[in-house]
Design a protein around this motif. Structure first.
Motif, PDB file in Angstrom:
ATOM      1  N   GLN A 255      20.942  42.346  15.540  1.00 15.08           N
ATOM      2  CA  GLN A 255      19.584  41.971  14.591  1.00 15.08           C
ATOM      3  C   GLN A 255      18.735  40.992  15.447  1.00 15.08           C
ATOM      4  O   GLN A 255      17.455  41.154  15.304  1.00 15.08           O
ATOM      5  CB  GLN A 255      19.788  41.117  13.220  1.00 15.08           C
ATOM      6  N   ILE A 256      19.088  40.225  16.300  1.00 18.12           N
ATOM      7  CA  ILE A 256      18.000  39.038  16.972  1.00 18.12           C
ATOM      8  C   ILE A 256      17.543  40.033  18.291  1.00 18.12           C
ATOM      9  O   ILE A 256      16.707  39.681  18.364  1.00 18.12           O
ATOM     10  CB  ILE A 256      19.053  38.044  17.431  1.00 18.12           C
ATOM     11  N   GLN A 257      18.315  40.716  19.089  1.00 16.24           N
ATOM     12  CA  GLN A 257      18.028  41.288  20.210  1.00 16.24           C
ATOM     13  C   GLN A 257      16.606  41.943  19.874  1.00 16.24           C
ATOM     14  O   GLN A 257      15.519  41.819  20.545  1.00 16.24           O
ATOM     15  CB  GLN A 257      18.881  41.828  21.038  1.00 16.24           C
TER      16      GLN A 257
ATOM     17  N   GLU B  42      14.278  41.964  17.440  1.00 12.22           N
ATOM     18  CA  GLU B  42      13.309  40.987  16.909  1.00 12.22           C
ATOM     19  C   GLU B  42      12.737  40.252  18.235  1.00 12.22           C
ATOM     20  O   GLU B  42      11.577  39.790  18.238  1.00 12.22           O
ATOM     21  CB  GLU B  42      13.764  40.188  16.028  1.00 12.22           C
ATOM     22  N   TYR B  43      13.779  39.749  19.129  1.00 12.44           N
ATOM     23  CA  TYR B  43      13.234  38.880  20.193  1.00 12.44           C
ATOM     24  C   TYR B  43      12.520  39.902  21.295  1.00 12.44           C
ATOM     25  O   TYR B  43      11.246  39.310  21.577  1.00 12.44           O
ATOM     26  CB  TYR B  43      14.363  38.606  21.216  1.00 12.44           C
ATOM     27  N   GLN B  44      12.647  41.244  21.478  1.00 15.08           N
ATOM     28  CA  GLN B  44      11.724  42.027  21.961  1.00 15.08           C
ATOM     29  C   GLN B  44      10.392  42.222  21.430  1.00 15.08           C
ATOM     30  O   GLN B  44       9.340  42.444  22.212  1.00 15.08           O
ATOM     31  CB  GLN B  44      12.391  43.287  22.220  1.00 15.08           C
ATOM     32  N   LYS B  45      10.096  41.845  20.071  1.00 15.70           N
ATOM     33  CA  LYS B  45       8.922  41.971  19.805  1.00 15.70           C
ATOM     34  C   LYS B  45       7.925  40.513  20.165  1.00 15.70           C
ATOM     35  O   LYS B  45       6.879  40.643  19.694  1.00 15.70           O
ATOM     36  CB  LYS B  45       8.957  42.169  18.143  1.00 15.70           C
ATOM     37  N   THR B  46       8.839  39.517  20.534  1.00 12.54           N
ATOM     38  CA  THR B  46       8.018  38.311  20.641  1.00 12.54           C
ATOM     39  C   THR B  46       7.081  38.210  22.007  1.00 12.54           C
ATOM     40  O   THR B  46       7.823  39.150  23.019  1.00 12.54           O
ATOM     41  CB  THR B  46       8.833  37.097  20.667  1.00 12.54           C
TER      42      THR B  46
ATOM     43  N   ALA C 256       7.554  36.239  24.300  1.00 17.09           N
ATOM     44  CA  ALA C 256       8.468  35.835  25.409  1.00 17.09           C
ATOM     45  C   ALA C 256       9.478  36.953  25.712  1.00 17.09           C
ATOM     46  O   ALA C 256      10.185  37.202  26.801  1.00 17.09           O
ATOM     47  CB  ALA C 256       9.515  34.641  24.952  1.00 17.09           C
ATOM     48  N   GLY C 257       9.736  37.822  24.893  1.00 10.37           N
ATOM     49  CA  GLY C 257      10.730  39.073  25.149  1.00 10.37           C
ATOM     50  C   GLY C 257      10.230  40.390  25.653  1.00 10.37           C
ATOM     51  O   GLY C 257      10.704  41.295  26.050  1.00 10.37           O
ATOM     52  N   ARG C 258       8.782  40.297  25.688  1.00 11.19           N
ATOM     53  CA  ARG C 258       8.243  41.443  26.105  1.00 11.19           C
ATOM     54  C   ARG C 258       8.072  41.599  27.748  1.00 11.19           C
ATOM     55  O   ARG C 258       8.042  40.589  28.194  1.00 11.19           O
ATOM     56  CB  ARG C 258       6.621  41.386  25.577  1.00 11.19           C
TER      57      ARG C 258
END
Length: 51
Positions: free
Chosen positions: A36-38, A40-44, A46-48
């Motif tokens: 679930q975390i991974q 969602e992180y890609q949407k931030t 920092a994750g892009r």
């Protein structure tokens, strides 16, 4: 590594036990949370990926 403690009321804990019997995804709670975390992180920001 970060440790996360989950406190469930008795009713939800009993529900979790029943769900774990039929849905193998819920047997590995650590894997479930990570999955679930991974995304969602890609949407931030920092994750892009940097362009």
């Amino acid at each position: 590594m970060k440790t996360i403690t989950i406190r469930l009321p008795d009713v939800e804990a009993a529900m979790l036990v029943e769900v774990q019997k039929v849905n193998k995804t819920f047997r590995d709670l650590q894997g479930l949370v990570i999955s679930q975390i991974q995304p969602e992180y890609q949407k931030t920001p920092a994750g892009r990926p940097k362009v």
